[in-house]
Motif scaffolding. Structure first.
Motif, PDB file in Angstrom:
ATOM      1  N   ASP A  87       0.805  -1.227   0.000  1.00  0.00           N
ATOM      2  CA  ASP A  87       0.000   0.000   0.000  1.00  0.00           C
ATOM      3  C   ASP A  87       0.835   1.273   0.000  1.00  0.00           C
ATOM      4  OD1 ASP A  87      -2.194  -1.582   0.083  1.00  0.00           O
ATOM      5  OD2 ASP A  87      -2.505  -1.385   2.250  1.00  0.00           O
ATOM      6  N   TYR A  88       2.115   1.186   0.252  1.00  0.00           N
ATOM      7  CA  TYR A  88       2.900   2.405   0.485  1.00  0.00           C
ATOM      8  C   TYR A  88       3.916   2.710  -0.598  1.00  0.00           C
ATOM      9  CZ  TYR A  88       0.971   0.709   4.804  1.00  0.00           C
ATOM     10  OH  TYR A  88       0.110   0.186   5.721  1.00  0.00           O
ATOM     11  N   PHE A  89       4.125   1.802  -1.539  1.00  0.00           N
ATOM     12  CA  PHE A  89       5.204   1.976  -2.518  1.00  0.00           C
ATOM     13  C   PHE A  89       4.654   1.959  -3.941  1.00  0.00           C
ATOM     14  CE2 PHE A  89       7.213   0.494   1.301  1.00  0.00           C
ATOM     15  CZ  PHE A  89       8.388   1.227   1.352  1.00  0.00           C
ATOM     16  N   GLU A  90       5.230   2.820  -4.770  1.00  0.00           N
ATOM     17  CA  GLU A  90       4.815   2.886  -6.166  1.00  0.00           C
ATOM     18  C   GLU A  90       5.767   2.107  -7.072  1.00  0.00           C
ATOM     19  OE1 GLU A  90       4.706   5.544  -4.111  1.00  0.00           O
ATOM     20  OE2 GLU A  90       2.518   5.601  -4.074  1.00  0.00           O
ATOM     21  N   TYR A  91       7.029   2.006  -6.655  1.00  0.00           N
ATOM     22  CA  TYR A  91       8.036   1.285  -7.453  1.00  0.00           C
ATOM     23  C   TYR A  91       8.554   0.108  -6.634  1.00  0.00           C
ATOM     24  CZ  TYR A  91       8.199   5.291 -10.603  1.00  0.00           C
ATOM     25  OH  TYR A  91       7.868   6.266 -11.507  1.00  0.00           O
ATOM     26  N   ILE A  92       8.538  -1.060  -7.242  1.00  0.00           N
ATOM     27  CA  ILE A  92       8.960  -2.274  -6.554  1.00  0.00           C
ATOM     28  C   ILE A  92      10.196  -2.798  -7.283  1.00  0.00           C
ATOM     29  CG2 ILE A  92       8.216  -4.528  -5.687  1.00  0.00           C
ATOM     30  CD1 ILE A  92       6.278  -2.144  -4.938  1.00  0.00           C
ATOM     31  N   GLN A  93      11.306  -2.784  -6.589  1.00  0.00           N
ATOM     32  CA  GLN A  93      12.555  -3.221  -7.216  1.00  0.00           C
ATOM     33  C   GLN A  93      12.756  -4.727  -7.038  1.00  0.00           C
ATOM     34  OE1 GLN A  93      16.219  -0.839  -6.586  1.00  0.00           O
ATOM     35  NE2 GLN A  93      17.141  -2.726  -5.840  1.00  0.00           N
ATOM     36  N   VAL A  94      13.177  -5.364  -8.146  1.00  0.00           N
ATOM     37  CA  VAL A  94      13.691  -6.739  -8.076  1.00  0.00           C
ATOM     38  C   VAL A  94      15.201  -6.589  -8.221  1.00  0.00           C
ATOM     39  CG1 VAL A  94      13.767  -8.998  -9.197  1.00  0.00           C
ATOM     40  CG2 VAL A  94      11.600  -7.735  -9.070  1.00  0.00           C
ATOM     41  N   GLY A  95      15.934  -6.964  -7.194  1.00  0.00           N
ATOM     42  CA  GLY A  95      17.375  -6.729  -7.169  1.00  0.00           C
ATOM     43  C   GLY A  95      18.140  -7.657  -8.081  1.00  0.00           C
ATOM     44  N   ALA A  96      19.425  -7.317  -8.264  1.00  0.00           N
ATOM     45  CA  ALA A  96      20.291  -8.066  -9.176  1.00  0.00           C
ATOM     46  C   ALA A  96      20.294  -9.562  -8.844  1.00  0.00           C
ATOM     47  CB  ALA A  96      21.707  -7.503  -9.082  1.00  0.00           C
ATOM     48  N   ARG A  97      20.315  -9.863  -7.568  1.00  0.00           N
ATOM     49  CA  ARG A  97      20.410 -11.276  -7.159  1.00  0.00           C
ATOM     50  C   ARG A  97      19.123 -12.037  -7.421  1.00  0.00           C
ATOM     51  NH1 ARG A  97      23.066  -7.766  -4.743  1.00  0.00           N
ATOM     52  NH2 ARG A  97      25.224  -8.045  -4.071  1.00  0.00           N
TER      53      ARG A  97
END
Ligand code: PEP
Ligand code: MN
Length: 261
Positions: A87-97
């Motif tokens: 509910d609080y984030f607009e961008y969700i990162q999938v990290g390198a690993r």
């Protein structure tokens, strides 16, 4: 497809309001509203600071209440973490690993909200083709192409003393040959503050869609990645020059969010 520029500023990991507030205020001076506020930190050393986890959710809520225009960036390592903080984030990162953690990619693509965007980093030993295939997983399981931003974060280097070097050609090809939005993470692909801003500037010659820069009001006090954190004075100087140049070249601001937002 967007061609404007997305700048993401923020600490490696969210620590406190005192830490993030000066970054938000500086960013806003430049019309930047996309702020990194990671709660979950994948760390090589299990004894290193792993982020505030759910203990930071209250802080994130306070940030959103105080600065309602912000778009926040997080990284998640599991569906559980995503659902907890969705509910609080607009961008969700999938990290390198996790670039090839196909189950995570499927889970996120299935659950992502329409106004959210995935930032998919290139793994530091992955090819352009593998990167694109991972992005295709996201599309196959439900995302629009506009909901995906690829992020170049450097490869393992045999020659650099920092162990990393950015691959601008790979980033350029992801943008031009495959028509993805591509940004450049100047921090994790250089690992040392000395190199972050020059490399950020260099990346612009390739016409990428944005930049990620880690910063901290007191870099030496940062709980993670302190060696690569840029202090706010240096960041302000950089942004003044950078955005003056953007005005000059006509590629105007700035914090453009993907079409879906
Ligand atoms: C990060 O952005 O915090 C991070 C861990 O980056 P990467 O996955 O590129 O190492
Ligand atoms: Mn970091």
């Amino acid at each position: 497809m967007k061609t404007n520029h997305l700048t993401i500023l923020g600490p490696c990991s969210l620590e406190s309001m005192e830490q993030i507030e000066p970054i938000i205020l500086l960013a806003q001076k430049f019309g930047i509203f996309t702020i990194r506020a990671h709660l979950f930190k994948p760390r090589t050393n299990p004894d290193s600071f792993q982020g505030l986890h759910e203990n930071g959710i209250e802080l994130v809520k306070n940030i959103k209440t105080k600065y309602p225009g912000l778009k926040l960036v997080e990284e998640v390592l599991s569906l559980k973490q995503y659902l907890l903080t969705q509910d609080y984030f607009e961008y969700i990162q999938v990290g390198a690993r996790n670039m090839q953690n196909f189950e995570l990619l499927k889970d996120l693509a299935t659950h992502l909200l329409p106004h959210q965007t995935i930032i998919l980093k290139r793994g530091f030993a992955n090819t352009l083709e593998e990167w694109i295939q991972s992005a295709r997983y996201l599309i196959k399981y439900g995302l629009k192409k506009e909901q995906i931003i690829l992020c170049e974060r450097g490869s393992r280097s045999l020659t650099s003393s920092t162990g990393m070097h950015p691959d601008f050609i790979c980033a350029f090809q992801a943008k031009h040959d495959y028509d993805f939005q591509v940004i450049f993470d100047a921090s994790h692909s250089t690992k040392e503050a000395t190199y972050v801003l020059p490399m950020a500037e260099a990346s612009q010659a390739f016409g990428l869609d944005g930049l990620l820069i880690e910063c901290h009001p007191q870099p030496m006090m940062a709980l993670s990645d302190k060696d690569q954190a840029i202090d706010l004075e240096a960041l302000e100087q950089f942004l003044s020059k950078f955005y003056a140049l953007k005005e000059f070249t006509g590629k105007k601001n700035l914090n453009v969010i993907s079409d879906n937002q």
